[in-house]
Scaffold this motif. Structure first.
Motif, PDB file in Angstrom:
ATOM      1  N   ASN A   1      -2.116  -8.508  -2.982  1.00 49.14           N
ATOM      2  CA  ASN A   1      -1.357  -7.262  -3.066  1.00 49.14           C
ATOM      3  C   ASN A   1      -1.498  -6.427  -1.784  1.00 49.14           C
ATOM      4  OD1 ASN A   1      -0.868  -7.887  -5.852  1.00 49.14           O
ATOM      5  ND2 ASN A   1      -2.891  -7.045  -6.336  1.00 49.14           N
ATOM      6  N   ASN A   2      -0.446  -5.657  -1.503  1.00 53.79           N
ATOM      7  CA  ASN A   2      -0.494  -4.619  -0.467  1.00 53.79           C
ATOM      8  C   ASN A   2      -0.841  -5.157   0.920  1.00 53.79           C
ATOM      9  OD1 ASN A   2      -0.010  -2.596  -2.502  1.00 53.79           O
ATOM     10  ND2 ASN A   2      -2.168  -2.794  -3.070  1.00 53.79           N
ATOM     11  N   ASN A   3      -0.369  -6.343   1.217  1.00 53.73           N
ATOM     12  CA  ASN A   3      -0.537  -6.888   2.557  1.00 53.73           C
ATOM     13  C   ASN A   3       0.636  -6.482   3.445  1.00 53.73           C
ATOM     14  OD1 ASN A   3      -2.951  -8.791   2.308  1.00 53.73           O
ATOM     15  ND2 ASN A   3      -1.668  -9.457   0.591  1.00 53.73           N
ATOM     16  N   SER A   4       0.358  -6.323   4.740  1.00 54.16           N
ATOM     17  CA  SER A   4       1.399  -6.159   5.741  1.00 54.16           C
ATOM     18  C   SER A   4       1.451  -7.452   6.543  1.00 54.16           C
ATOM     19  CB  SER A   4       1.101  -4.972   6.654  1.00 54.16           C
ATOM     20  OG  SER A   4       2.104  -4.846   7.654  1.00 54.16           O
TER      21      SER A   4
ATOM     22  N   SER B   1     -10.031 -10.119   1.889  1.00 53.96           N
ATOM     23  CA  SER B   1      -9.289  -8.864   1.796  1.00 53.96           C
ATOM     24  C   SER B   1      -9.767  -7.866   2.835  1.00 53.96           C
ATOM     25  CB  SER B   1      -9.454  -8.267   0.390  1.00 53.96           C
ATOM     26  OG  SER B   1      -8.897  -9.115  -0.596  1.00 53.96           O
ATOM     27  N   GLN B   2      -8.921  -6.881   3.136  1.00 54.89           N
ATOM     28  CA  GLN B   2      -9.203  -5.831   4.118  1.00 54.89           C
ATOM     29  C   GLN B   2      -9.538  -6.421   5.492  1.00 54.89           C
ATOM     30  OE1 GLN B   2     -11.379  -2.299   2.558  1.00 54.89           O
ATOM     31  NE2 GLN B   2     -11.721  -3.565   0.740  1.00 54.89           N
TER      32      GLN B   2
ATOM     33  N   SER C   1      -5.959  -9.342  -0.444  1.00 54.46           N
ATOM     34  CA  SER C   1      -5.185  -8.106  -0.534  1.00 54.46           C
ATOM     35  C   SER C   1      -5.552  -7.132   0.578  1.00 54.46           C
ATOM     36  CB  SER C   1      -5.431  -7.439  -1.888  1.00 54.46           C
ATOM     37  OG  SER C   1      -5.009  -8.267  -2.951  1.00 54.46           O
ATOM     38  N   ASN C   2      -4.618  -6.219   0.871  1.00 60.28           N
ATOM     39  CA  ASN C   2      -4.844  -5.141   1.842  1.00 60.28           C
ATOM     40  C   ASN C   2      -5.185  -5.664   3.236  1.00 60.28           C
ATOM     41  OD1 ASN C   2      -4.640  -2.885  -0.142  1.00 60.28           O
ATOM     42  ND2 ASN C   2      -6.439  -3.908  -1.012  1.00 60.28           N
ATOM     43  N   ASN C   3      -4.519  -6.739   3.623  1.00 59.56           N
ATOM     44  CA  ASN C   3      -4.697  -7.314   4.954  1.00 59.56           C
ATOM     45  C   ASN C   3      -3.536  -6.939   5.868  1.00 59.56           C
ATOM     46  OD1 ASN C   3      -7.094  -8.994   4.358  1.00 59.56           O
ATOM     47  ND2 ASN C   3      -5.685 -10.101   3.012  1.00 59.56           N
TER      48      ASN C   3
ATOM     49  N   ASN D   1       3.633  -5.930  -1.298  1.00 63.83           N
ATOM     50  CA  ASN D   1       3.525  -6.513   0.041  1.00 63.83           C
ATOM     51  C   ASN D   1       4.758  -6.179   0.879  1.00 63.83           C
ATOM     52  OD1 ASN D   1       1.030  -8.341  -0.191  1.00 63.83           O
ATOM     53  ND2 ASN D   1       2.234  -8.913  -1.997  1.00 63.83           N
TER      54      ASN D   1
END
Length: 256
Positions: free
Chosen positions: A84-87, A126-127, A108-110, A56
Motif C-alpha cells: 500500500n501507499n507506494n510511489s 517497507s519505508q 508498503s510506503n516505499n 499506490n
C-alpha cells in the motif's frame, strides 16, 4: 467508482476495487487484482500475476509483474505482490516470481524512483527509498527503512539490512548489515548511518551501543570471532540481536 480512461485496456477477468484512476494507454492483464484508491497514470502496464494493494501511485511507463528475466523460467504460475501507499515512478519494472520462491514482494510506503528494476523473487520491505536507475538482481532481500541511492547494482541473492545508506554508483556482491553506511570502490563499511538513525528516533545511547557492536565485529579477522566478542561484552538488545542474527545467517558474507 473507478475512473477508467476509454483509451485504457482492462481485461474482463481483472479484479479492481474502488476509486482507482486508470489513465490513458494503461494495460491491465488477466489474473490481476488491484485494490482501492490507486492512481495509474498514463502508459502503465499491470501484467499477469500482479496483486496490488491500496493507495499506490504508479507513473508513466512502469511495468508491474513482468515476465522474469531468468532462462530457468518456463511459464510457471507466479505472482508479484505490491503493498500500500507506494510511489512507483516512471519506467520502474518489477518482475514476478519464478519456481524458486513463487512471488516477488514489495511492501508498503516505499519510493521507487525512475528506472528502478526489481528482479524475480526479490523481497523488498517497507519505508524504503530506492534511487534512480538502481538495479536488483534476482532473490535480493531488502529490510525495512533502507535507503539505496541512485545507480546502485546489487548482485543476486544479496541481503541488505534495515536502516542502511548505500552510496550512489555502488556495486556489490556481499550482504550489507543493518544500521551502516557503505560506499567507495570497492564497497566497504563507512561507519553508521547516523543521520538516518537519528531521524528514525534512535537515542545517542543506542547509537553508541550499535557503534560498539560494529567496532567489536570488525576488530576480528573472522566474523564468528567478532560476533562472540559482541555476545561477551555488550547487552543484547533487539537491535544488537538483529546484527547478530543478520551476520550469522549471511550466506554471501558481509561487506567489511
Amino acid at each position: 467508482m473507478n475512473q477508467i480512461s476509454p483509451l485504457a485496456y482492462v481485461h474482463p477477468e481483472a479484479k479492481l476495487g474502488n476509486d482507482n484512476i486508470i489513465g490513458p494507454f494503461c494495460y491491465i492483464d488477466r489474473n490481476t487484482v488491484i485494490g482501492d484508491g490507486n492512481n495509474l497514470q498514463n502508459s502503465v502496464t499491470i501484467n499477469y500475476g500482479a496483486r496490488i494493494g491500496n493507495g499506490n501511485e504508479i507513473l508513466a511507463g512502469a511495468s508491474i509483474s513482468t515476465k522474469p528475466q531468468d532462462l530457468k523460467f518456463v511459464g510457471e504460475d507466479t505472482l508479484c505482490e505490491v503493498g500500500n501507499n507506494n510511489s512507483i515512478r516512471e519506467n520502474v519494472t518489477i518482475s514476478r516470481g519464478t519456481a524458486s520462491k513463487g512471488v516477488t514482494i514489495v511492501g508498503s510506503n516505499n519510493l521507487l524512483m525512475e528506472n528502478v528494476h526489481i528482479a524475480h523473487d526479490c523481497v523488498i520491505g517497507s519505508q524504503i527509498i530506492i534511487g534512480n536507475s538502481t538495479k536488483f538482481a534476482g532473490e535480493v532481500v531488502v529490510d525495512d527503512c533502507a535507503i539505496i541511492s541512485a545507480a546502485v547494482l546489487c548482485h543476486q541473492f544479496c541481503h541488505i539490512g534495515g536502516y542502511v545508506m548505500v552510496q550512489g554508483g555502488s556495486g556489490f556482491s556481499q550482504d550489507i548489515p543493518p544500521y551502516v553506511t557503505v560506499g567507495k570502490h570497492p564497497v566497504r563499511f563507512a561507519g553508521l548511518n547516523l543521520v538516518g538513525l537519528r531521524r528514525r528516533g534512535f537515542s545517542n545511547e543506542l547509537i553508541d551501543l550499535i557503534h560498539n557492536a560494529y567496532r567489536l565485529l570488525y576488530s576480528k579477522g573472522l566474523m564468528a570471532e567478532g560476533i562472540q566478542e559482541i555476545k561477551n561484552n555488550l547487552p543484547i538488545t533487539k537491535e544488537i540481536q538483529y546484527i547478530i542474527d543478520f551476520v550469522e545467517s549471511s550466506e554471501r558474507g558481509i561487506i567489511r
